[in-house]
Design a protein around this motif. Structure first.
Motif, PDB file in Angstrom:
ATOM      1  N   LEU A  33      78.424 -16.785 -49.998  1.00 50.82           N
ATOM      2  CA  LEU A  33      78.959 -18.143 -50.078  1.00 50.82           C
ATOM      3  C   LEU A  33      79.123 -18.748 -48.685  1.00 50.82           C
ATOM      4  O   LEU A  33      79.529 -18.092 -47.738  1.00 50.82           O
ATOM      5  N   SER A  34      78.823 -20.030 -48.591  1.00 52.01           N
ATOM      6  CA  SER A  34      78.949 -20.771 -47.338  1.00 52.01           C
ATOM      7  C   SER A  34      80.370 -21.285 -47.163  1.00 52.01           C
ATOM      8  O   SER A  34      81.187 -21.243 -48.104  1.00 52.01           O
ATOM      9  N   VAL A  35      80.671 -21.797 -45.975  1.00 48.93           N
ATOM     10  CA  VAL A  35      81.984 -22.396 -45.731  1.00 48.93           C
ATOM     11  C   VAL A  35      82.229 -23.537 -46.706  1.00 48.93           C
ATOM     12  O   VAL A  35      83.334 -23.677 -47.266  1.00 48.93           O
ATOM     13  N   GLU A  36      81.214 -24.355 -46.929  1.00 47.70           N
ATOM     14  CA  GLU A  36      81.377 -25.495 -47.846  1.00 47.70           C
ATOM     15  C   GLU A  36      81.692 -25.032 -49.259  1.00 47.70           C
ATOM     16  O   GLU A  36      82.536 -25.624 -49.950  1.00 47.70           O
ATOM     17  N   GLU A  37      81.030 -23.972 -49.687  1.00 50.20           N
ATOM     18  CA  GLU A  37      81.293 -23.437 -51.027  1.00 50.20           C
ATOM     19  C   GLU A  37      82.667 -22.797 -51.111  1.00 50.20           C
ATOM     20  O   GLU A  37      83.359 -22.931 -52.130  1.00 50.20           O
ATOM     21  N   LEU A  38      83.079 -22.123 -50.060  1.00 48.54           N
ATOM     22  CA  LEU A  38      84.404 -21.508 -50.036  1.00 48.54           C
ATOM     23  C   LEU A  38      85.513 -22.551 -50.033  1.00 48.54           C
ATOM     24  O   LEU A  38      86.613 -22.296 -50.526  1.00 48.54           O
ATOM     25  N   ASP A  39      85.252 -23.737 -49.491  1.00 48.67           N
ATOM     26  CA  ASP A  39      86.255 -24.797 -49.389  1.00 48.67           C
ATOM     27  C   ASP A  39      86.239 -25.763 -50.571  1.00 48.67           C
ATOM     28  O   ASP A  39      87.143 -26.599 -50.693  1.00 48.67           O
ATOM     29  N   PHE A  40      85.238 -25.656 -51.434  1.00 53.35           N
ATOM     30  CA  PHE A  40      85.072 -26.631 -52.509  1.00 53.35           C
ATOM     31  C   PHE A  40      86.276 -26.661 -53.450  1.00 53.35           C
ATOM     32  O   PHE A  40      86.810 -25.616 -53.839  1.00 53.35           O
ATOM     33  N   LEU A  41      86.695 -27.871 -53.819  1.00 49.49           N
ATOM     34  CA  LEU A  41      87.787 -28.066 -54.772  1.00 49.49           C
ATOM     35  C   LEU A  41      87.256 -28.796 -55.997  1.00 49.49           C
ATOM     36  O   LEU A  41      86.611 -29.853 -55.880  1.00 49.49           O
ATOM     37  N   LEU A  42      87.533 -28.254 -57.163  1.00 49.58           N
ATOM     38  CA  LEU A  42      87.101 -28.907 -58.396  1.00 49.58           C
ATOM     39  C   LEU A  42      87.792 -30.263 -58.578  1.00 49.58           C
ATOM     40  O   LEU A  42      87.203 -31.201 -59.114  1.00 49.58           O
ATOM     41  N   ASP A  43      89.054 -30.348 -58.165  1.00 51.38           N
ATOM     42  CA  ASP A  43      89.810 -31.597 -58.227  1.00 51.38           C
ATOM     43  C   ASP A  43      90.975 -31.498 -57.254  1.00 51.38           C
ATOM     44  O   ASP A  43      91.111 -30.508 -56.535  1.00 51.38           O
ATOM     45  N   ASP A  44      91.800 -32.528 -57.232  1.00 52.88           N
ATOM     46  CA  ASP A  44      92.894 -32.589 -56.253  1.00 52.88           C
ATOM     47  C   ASP A  44      93.985 -31.552 -56.492  1.00 52.88           C
ATOM     48  O   ASP A  44      94.827 -31.320 -55.619  1.00 52.88           O
ATOM     49  N   GLU A  45      93.996 -30.932 -57.657  1.00 55.53           N
ATOM     50  CA  GLU A  45      95.010 -29.928 -57.974  1.00 55.53           C
ATOM     51  C   GLU A  45      94.462 -28.503 -57.928  1.00 55.53           C
ATOM     52  O   GLU A  45      95.191 -27.546 -58.183  1.00 55.53           O
ATOM     53  N   ALA A  46      93.192 -28.366 -57.597  1.00 55.18           N
ATOM     54  CA  ALA A  46      92.542 -27.062 -57.674  1.00 55.18           C
ATOM     55  C   ALA A  46      92.777 -26.235 -56.414  1.00 55.18           C
ATOM     56  O   ALA A  46      93.204 -26.750 -55.379  1.00 55.18           O
ATOM     57  N   ASN A  47      92.466 -24.953 -56.524  1.00 52.84           N
ATOM     58  CA  ASN A  47      92.453 -24.047 -55.375  1.00 52.84           C
ATOM     59  C   ASN A  47      91.006 -23.695 -55.047  1.00 52.84           C
ATOM     60  O   ASN A  47      90.166 -23.578 -55.940  1.00 52.84           O
ATOM     61  N   SER A  48      90.728 -23.533 -53.777  1.00 58.45           N
ATOM     62  CA  SER A  48      89.377 -23.174 -53.361  1.00 58.45           C
ATOM     63  C   SER A  48      89.153 -21.672 -53.499  1.00 58.45           C
ATOM     64  O   SER A  48      90.096 -20.879 -53.598  1.00 58.45           O
ATOM     65  N   ILE A  49      87.882 -21.272 -53.473  1.00 55.89           N
ATOM     66  CA  ILE A  49      87.563 -19.851 -53.499  1.00 55.89           C
ATOM     67  C   ILE A  49      88.129 -19.162 -52.265  1.00 55.89           C
ATOM     68  O   ILE A  49      88.703 -18.064 -52.352  1.00 55.89           O
ATOM     69  N   GLY A  50      88.007 -19.795 -51.110  1.00 58.02           N
ATOM     70  CA  GLY A  50      88.554 -19.212 -49.892  1.00 58.02           C
ATOM     71  C   GLY A  50      90.046 -18.970 -49.994  1.00 58.02           C
ATOM     72  O   GLY A  50      90.555 -17.910 -49.607  1.00 58.02           O
ATOM     73  N   ALA A  51      90.759 -19.964 -50.522  1.00 59.50           N
ATOM     74  CA  ALA A  51      92.206 -19.822 -50.668  1.00 59.50           C
ATOM     75  C   ALA A  51      92.551 -18.695 -51.633  1.00 59.50           C
ATOM     76  O   ALA A  51      93.515 -17.950 -51.412  1.00 59.50           O
ATOM     77  N   MET A  52      91.767 -18.534 -52.693  1.00 55.94           N
ATOM     78  CA  MET A  52      92.056 -17.460 -53.639  1.00 55.94           C
ATOM     79  C   MET A  52      91.777 -16.089 -53.044  1.00 55.94           C
ATOM     80  O   MET A  52      92.497 -15.124 -53.323  1.00 55.94           O
ATOM     81  N   LEU A  53      90.769 -15.976 -52.200  1.00 52.06           N
ATOM     82  CA  LEU A  53      90.526 -14.701 -51.530  1.00 52.06           C
ATOM     83  C   LEU A  53      91.702 -14.343 -50.623  1.00 52.06           C
ATOM     84  O   LEU A  53      92.172 -13.196 -50.609  1.00 52.06           O
ATOM     85  N   LEU A  54      92.195 -15.325 -49.877  1.00 56.93           N
ATOM     86  CA  LEU A  54      93.344 -15.060 -49.016  1.00 56.93           C
ATOM     87  C   LEU A  54      94.597 -14.806 -49.849  1.00 56.93           C
ATOM     88  O   LEU A  54      95.469 -14.026 -49.459  1.00 56.93           O
ATOM     89  N   HIS A  55      94.669 -15.437 -51.009  1.00 60.46           N
ATOM     90  CA  HIS A  55      95.775 -15.205 -51.935  1.00 60.46           C
ATOM     91  C   HIS A  55      95.808 -13.752 -52.398  1.00 60.46           C
ATOM     92  O   HIS A  55      96.890 -13.145 -52.510  1.00 60.46           O
ATOM     93  N   LEU A  56      94.641 -13.170 -52.640  1.00 59.51           N
ATOM     94  CA  LEU A  56      94.585 -11.761 -53.038  1.00 59.51           C
ATOM     95  C   LEU A  56      95.115 -10.868 -51.932  1.00 59.51           C
ATOM     96  O   LEU A  56      95.865  -9.914 -52.192  1.00 59.51           O
ATOM     97  N   ALA A  57      94.734 -11.169 -50.693  1.00 57.04           N
ATOM     98  CA  ALA A  57      95.238 -10.386 -49.562  1.00 57.04           C
ATOM     99  C   ALA A  57      96.739 -10.561 -49.409  1.00 57.04           C
ATOM    100  O   ALA A  57      97.471  -9.597 -49.141  1.00 57.04           O
ATOM    101  N   ALA A  58      97.230 -11.794 -49.583  1.00 54.49           N
ATOM    102  CA  ALA A  58      98.662 -12.063 -49.448  1.00 54.49           C
ATOM    103  C   ALA A  58      99.466 -11.324 -50.509  1.00 54.49           C
ATOM    104  O   ALA A  58     100.522 -10.741 -50.216  1.00 54.49           O
ATOM    105  N   THR A  59      98.989 -11.336 -51.724  1.00 54.30           N
ATOM    106  CA  THR A  59      99.679 -10.638 -52.804  1.00 54.30           C
ATOM    107  C   THR A  59      99.784  -9.145 -52.505  1.00 54.30           C
ATOM    108  O   THR A  59     100.850  -8.536 -52.642  1.00 54.30           O
TER     109      THR A  59
END
Length: 212
Positions: free
Chosen positions: A76-102
């Motif tokens: 996945l590219s940076v653009e794909e990792l940052d993509f948001l489905l809508d204004d309330e969504a989470n990006s793939i990048g954020a979810m990967l970091l969320h897994l590490a944070a958890t």
């Protein structure tokens, strides 16, 4: 002499266990753009060298799940990792970091004995946005390459494996009578870390289907 031999053998098994699983956390994970790590016996759930039997079984499940997540984000590219489905969504990048944070917060809780949420300030600064997702994550977690997220996952997982190797099945089965969702042992807490990745992997695959 026998004690020395047994200690040497345990140290060897510990290092072998880290090598077997750690490759998936290191060069294998970091190579998500070139291939998916396939450790020996990936699809065999059960004890692993260097760990007590039940902890090793947990490690085998966590390794299988992590490999599945890596397959989803490969290339996945940076653009794909940052993509948001809508204004309330989470990006793939954020979810990967969320897994590490958890995983990091469960380390602090189960390995260091901290009450849930009673984190040191430096840990909160490092992980709170990723842990909570939402507006803070949308604002702060963007513009990073896949390798950035894989390195975070790698470093946190290495710590988990090192700590697991120091503990036994009695620790894993120890019950927390006051956990907020009810009586819970360390096994359940760490299995939650594993199934949590499954949950977000489904979201990652949905987002990926819209952008790739």
């Amino acid at each position: 002499m026998e004690h020395s031999t047994n200690t040497h053998r345990r140290n060897f098994l510990f290092k072998a266990g880290l090598a077997t699983v750690g490759l998936g956390m290191g060069s294998g994970l970091g190579a998500a753009t070139s291939g998916v790590y396939q450790p020996e016996d990936l699809h065999i759930v059960g004890p692993r060298a260097g760990y007590s039997p039940q902890i090793g079984t947990l490690v085998s499940m966590m390794t299988w799940m992590r490999t599945t997540v890596l397959r989803s984000v490969r290339g996945l590219s940076v653009e794909e990792l940052d993509f948001l489905l809508d204004d309330e969504a989470n990006s793939i990048g954020a979810m990967l970091l969320h897994l590490a944070a958890t995983e990091r917060y469960y380390q602090l809780h189960t390995f260091e004995g901290l009450d849930w949420g009673d984190w040191p300030q430096d840990e909160k600064e490092a992980w709170d946005a990723a842990s909570g997702l939402g507006d803070a994550a949308r604002e702060q977690i963007k513009g990073q390459s896949l390798d950035y997220y894989l390195e975070k996952l790698k470093s946190v997982r290495e710590r988990t494996l090192q700590e697991f190797a120091k503990r036994d099945d009695d620790w894993l089965m120890a019950v927390d009578e006051d956990w907020f969702w009810g009586r819970t042992n360390n096994y359940c807490k760490w299995f939650h870390v594993c199934e949590h990745e499954s949950n977000h992997n489904g979201q990652i695959k949905l987002i990926k289907s819209r952008v790739v």
